[in-house]
Design an enzyme around this catalytic site. Structure first.
Site, PDB file in Angstrom:
ATOM      1  N   SER A   1       0.871  -1.182   0.000  1.00 25.23           N
ATOM      2  CA  SER A   1       0.000   0.000   0.000  1.00 25.23           C
ATOM      3  C   SER A   1       0.903   1.226   0.000  1.00 25.23           C
ATOM      4  O   SER A   1       2.062   1.155   0.419  1.00 25.23           O
ATOM      5  CB  SER A   1      -0.849  -0.016   1.275  1.00 25.23           C
ATOM      6  OG  SER A   1      -1.434   1.233   1.505  1.00 25.23           O
TER       7      SER A   1
ATOM      8  N   TYR B   1      -1.838  -0.651  10.475  1.00 28.73           N
ATOM      9  CA  TYR B   1      -1.920  -0.993   9.052  1.00 28.73           C
ATOM     10  C   TYR B   1      -0.702  -0.452   8.301  1.00 28.73           C
ATOM     11  O   TYR B   1      -0.050  -1.189   7.556  1.00 28.73           O
ATOM     12  CB  TYR B   1      -3.207  -0.429   8.452  1.00 28.73           C
ATOM     13  CG  TYR B   1      -3.346  -0.701   6.974  1.00 28.73           C
ATOM     14  CD1 TYR B   1      -3.654  -1.978   6.520  1.00 28.73           C
ATOM     15  CD2 TYR B   1      -3.161   0.308   6.028  1.00 28.73           C
ATOM     16  CE1 TYR B   1      -3.770  -2.245   5.165  1.00 28.73           C
ATOM     17  CE2 TYR B   1      -3.278   0.049   4.675  1.00 28.73           C
ATOM     18  CZ  TYR B   1      -3.584  -1.231   4.244  1.00 28.73           C
ATOM     19  OH  TYR B   1      -3.692  -1.490   2.899  1.00 28.73           O
TER      20      TYR B   1
HETATM   21  N1  LIG Z   1      -8.782  -1.206  -1.010  1.00 26.11           N
HETATM   22  C1  LIG Z   1      -7.800  -0.362  -0.856  1.00 26.11           C
HETATM   23  O1  LIG Z   1      -8.018   0.844  -0.825  1.00 26.11           O
HETATM   24  C2  LIG Z   1      -6.367  -0.854  -0.756  1.00 26.11           C
HETATM   25  C3  LIG Z   1      -5.330   0.060  -0.975  1.00 26.11           C
HETATM   26  C4  LIG Z   1      -4.016  -0.363  -0.890  1.00 26.11           C
HETATM   27  C5  LIG Z   1      -3.739  -1.673  -0.578  1.00 26.11           C
HETATM   28  N2  LIG Z   1      -4.756  -2.550  -0.342  1.00 26.11           N
HETATM   29  C6  LIG Z   1      -4.400  -3.938   0.000  1.00 26.11           C
HETATM   30  O2  LIG Z   1      -4.914  -4.803  -0.989  1.00 26.11           O
HETATM   31  C7  LIG Z   1      -5.209  -6.066  -0.421  1.00 26.11           C
HETATM   32  C8  LIG Z   1      -6.650  -6.426  -0.769  1.00 26.11           C
HETATM   33  O3  LIG Z   1      -7.478  -5.427  -0.213  1.00 26.11           O
HETATM   34  P1  LIG Z   1      -8.985  -5.212  -0.659  1.00 26.11           P
HETATM   35  O4  LIG Z   1      -9.284  -3.779  -0.455  1.00 26.11           O
HETATM   36  O5  LIG Z   1      -9.240  -5.834  -1.955  1.00 26.11           O
HETATM   37  O6  LIG Z   1      -9.705  -5.951   0.547  1.00 26.11           O
HETATM   38  P2  LIG Z   1     -11.079  -6.688   0.605  1.00 26.11           P
HETATM   39  O7  LIG Z   1     -11.989  -6.260  -0.469  1.00 26.11           O
HETATM   40  O8  LIG Z   1     -11.514  -6.594   2.020  1.00 26.11           O
HETATM   41  O9  LIG Z   1     -10.571  -8.130   0.318  1.00 26.11           O
HETATM   42  C9  LIG Z   1      -9.662  -8.718   1.177  1.00 26.11           C
HETATM   43  C10 LIG Z   1      -9.527 -10.128   0.779  1.00 26.11           C
HETATM   44  O10 LIG Z   1      -8.805 -10.819   1.811  1.00 26.11           O
HETATM   45  C11 LIG Z   1      -9.598 -11.838   2.294  1.00 26.11           C
HETATM   46  N3  LIG Z   1      -9.462 -12.040   3.695  1.00 26.11           N
HETATM   47  C12 LIG Z   1      -9.727 -11.155   4.687  1.00 26.11           C
HETATM   48  N4  LIG Z   1      -9.504 -11.714   5.870  1.00 26.11           N
HETATM   49  C13 LIG Z   1      -9.109 -12.993   5.606  1.00 26.11           C
HETATM   50  C14 LIG Z   1      -8.743 -14.092   6.419  1.00 26.11           C
HETATM   51  N5  LIG Z   1      -8.746 -14.004   7.736  1.00 26.11           N
HETATM   52  N6  LIG Z   1      -8.400 -15.248   5.824  1.00 26.11           N
HETATM   53  C15 LIG Z   1      -8.423 -15.371   4.475  1.00 26.11           C
HETATM   54  N7  LIG Z   1      -8.741 -14.363   3.646  1.00 26.11           N
HETATM   55  C16 LIG Z   1      -9.083 -13.198   4.217  1.00 26.11           C
HETATM   56  C17 LIG Z   1     -11.024 -11.453   1.991  1.00 26.11           C
HETATM   57  O11 LIG Z   1     -11.767 -12.607   1.926  1.00 26.11           O
HETATM   58  P3  LIG Z   1     -13.348 -12.543   2.116  1.00 26.11           P
HETATM   59  O12 LIG Z   1     -13.901 -11.929   0.887  1.00 26.11           O
HETATM   60  O13 LIG Z   1     -13.597 -13.980   2.255  1.00 26.11           O
HETATM   61  O14 LIG Z   1     -13.625 -11.733   3.349  1.00 26.11           O
HETATM   62  C18 LIG Z   1     -10.894 -10.777   0.652  1.00 26.11           C
HETATM   63  O15 LIG Z   1     -10.922 -11.704  -0.389  1.00 26.11           O
HETATM   64  C19 LIG Z   1      -4.959  -5.941   1.071  1.00 26.11           C
HETATM   65  O16 LIG Z   1      -3.692  -6.457   1.375  1.00 26.11           O
HETATM   66  C20 LIG Z   1      -4.997  -4.445   1.301  1.00 26.11           C
HETATM   67  O17 LIG Z   1      -4.239  -4.059   2.412  1.00 26.11           O
HETATM   68  C21 LIG Z   1      -6.072  -2.170  -0.426  1.00 26.11           C
END
Ligand SMILES: NC(=O)c1ccc[n+]([C@@H]2O[C@H](COP(=O)([O-])OP(=O)(O)OC[C@H]3O[C@@H](n4cnc5c(N)ncnc54)[C@H](OP(=O)(O)O)[C@@H]3O)[C@@H](O)[C@H]2O)c1
Length: 268
Positions: A145, A158
């Site tokens: 991130s 985070y």
């Molecule tokens: N969205 C943003 O703004 C952003 C920005 C920069 C970086 N990121 C990074 O990108 C990555 C994905 O983020 P996202 O925004 O796409 O998040 P998200 O929509 O919440 O998706 C997170 C994913 O991780 C899975 N997950 C969460 N807890 C878990 C657990 N205990 N065991 C197994 N799987 C688990 C979720 O599964 P379920 O669907 O089954 O809950 C989901 O598939 C993360 O590392 C985040 O830090 C996100």
């Protein structure tokens, strides 16, 4: 479903049922990569896999498990072995980014972030490393991130977890210099993954709103960077500009800007 046109190798993606992970799965399938998708139970992972195989000639395998459980990394590895899944690309995407001042946060939520963002990422990488180094060409992609570069008051655990992942990626890349494994870290700014995240971005400051990207675009840039064996990639021109500004502006100002960005979202 078995319809592989990309040999016997698989790309393992954690957190593939929604958000960036789901977009990464579609992007890899578009490039004819077979998929081993891992996510929490009952979150629609099977449906994602079925949608992918309906659109692309690839083989998908799924595993639902809670990656915050202490032994889950071994479960992922053992399942891959038992089912003959040969992993030549590992994408550590699963991660949680709870907002909140540490003094007000539930310690269990803090623990979940540490277990998923740091522990699961590190241990899954560690157990698959022997296999990855056995192949002439393989890849690790860690979804970090922008918070890895910028301390974020209101998201302290985070941002520290993502700084860890960034340093882990860069040093591991150097450790693996003489092998076929490349390690890539991708550092996106806000990504419009769900209605809740869209709303959170909308309630953040002007910087976050301006930088936000769609998951499909982040996935495209990330997979491209992984296959090109890049070290660290910031998706989007605006994201890169903000990164360079963050390097030259005094840290005190950066901290204040970052705090203001989250202030509204934190006080809702
Ligand atoms: N969205 C943003 O703004 C952003 C920005 C920069 C970086 N990121 C990074 O990108 C990555 C994905 O983020 P996202 O925004 O796409 O998040 P998200 O929509 O919440 O998706 C997170 C994913 O991780 C899975 N997950 C969460 N807890 C878990 C657990 N205990 N065991 C197994 N799987 C688990 C979720 O599964 P379920 O669907 O089954 O809950 C989901 O598939 C993360 O590392 C985040 O830090 C996100």
């Amino acid at each position: 479903m078995d319809r592989s046109v990309n040999g016997e190798y698989f790309t393992l993606i954690t957190g593939a049922s929604s958000g960036i992970g789901r977009a990464l799965a579609f992007e890899c399938a578009r490039r004819h990569m077979n998929l081993f998708l891992v996510s929490l139970p009952e979150t629609g992972l099977e449906e994602v896999a079925a949608e992918i195989t309906a659109q692309y000639p690839v083989t998908t395998r799924t595993l639902t498990t809670d990656l915050t459980c202490p032994e889950s990394y071994l479960q992922v590895y053992d399942q891959a072995r038992a089912r003959g899944i040969r992993v030549n690309n590992l994408i550590n995407n699963a991660g949680i980014g709870y907002n909140g001042y540490l003094k007000e946060m539930d310690p269990q939520k803090v623990d979940q972030m540490i277990l998923l963002n740091l522990r699961a990422t590190t241990l899954i990488t560690s157990v698959f490393l022997k296999e990855l180094t056995a192949y002439p060409r393989s890849h690790i992609l860690n979804i970090c991130s922008m918070a890895a570069f910028l301390p974020v008051p209101g998201k302290s655990v985070y941002s520290a977890s993502k700084a860890y992942t960034l340093f882990f990626s860069k040093s591991l890349r150097a450790e693996l210099r003489h092998t076929g494994v490349s390690v890539t870290a991708v550092c996106p700014w806000g990504v419009r993954t769900s209605d809740a995240v869209r709303e959170r971005i909308q309630n953040s400051g002007v910087v976050s709103r301006t930088m936000a990207m769609d998951p499909e675009e982040v996935a495209r840039v990330s997979v491209e960077a992984m296959l090109r064996r890049k070290s660290v990639v910031i998706p989007g021109r605006k994201g890169r500009l903000f990164f360079y500004l963050g390097q030259i502006v005094p840290q005190g100002i950066v901290l204040r800007v970052m705090e203001n960005e989250l202030r509204k979202a934190l006080h809702e």
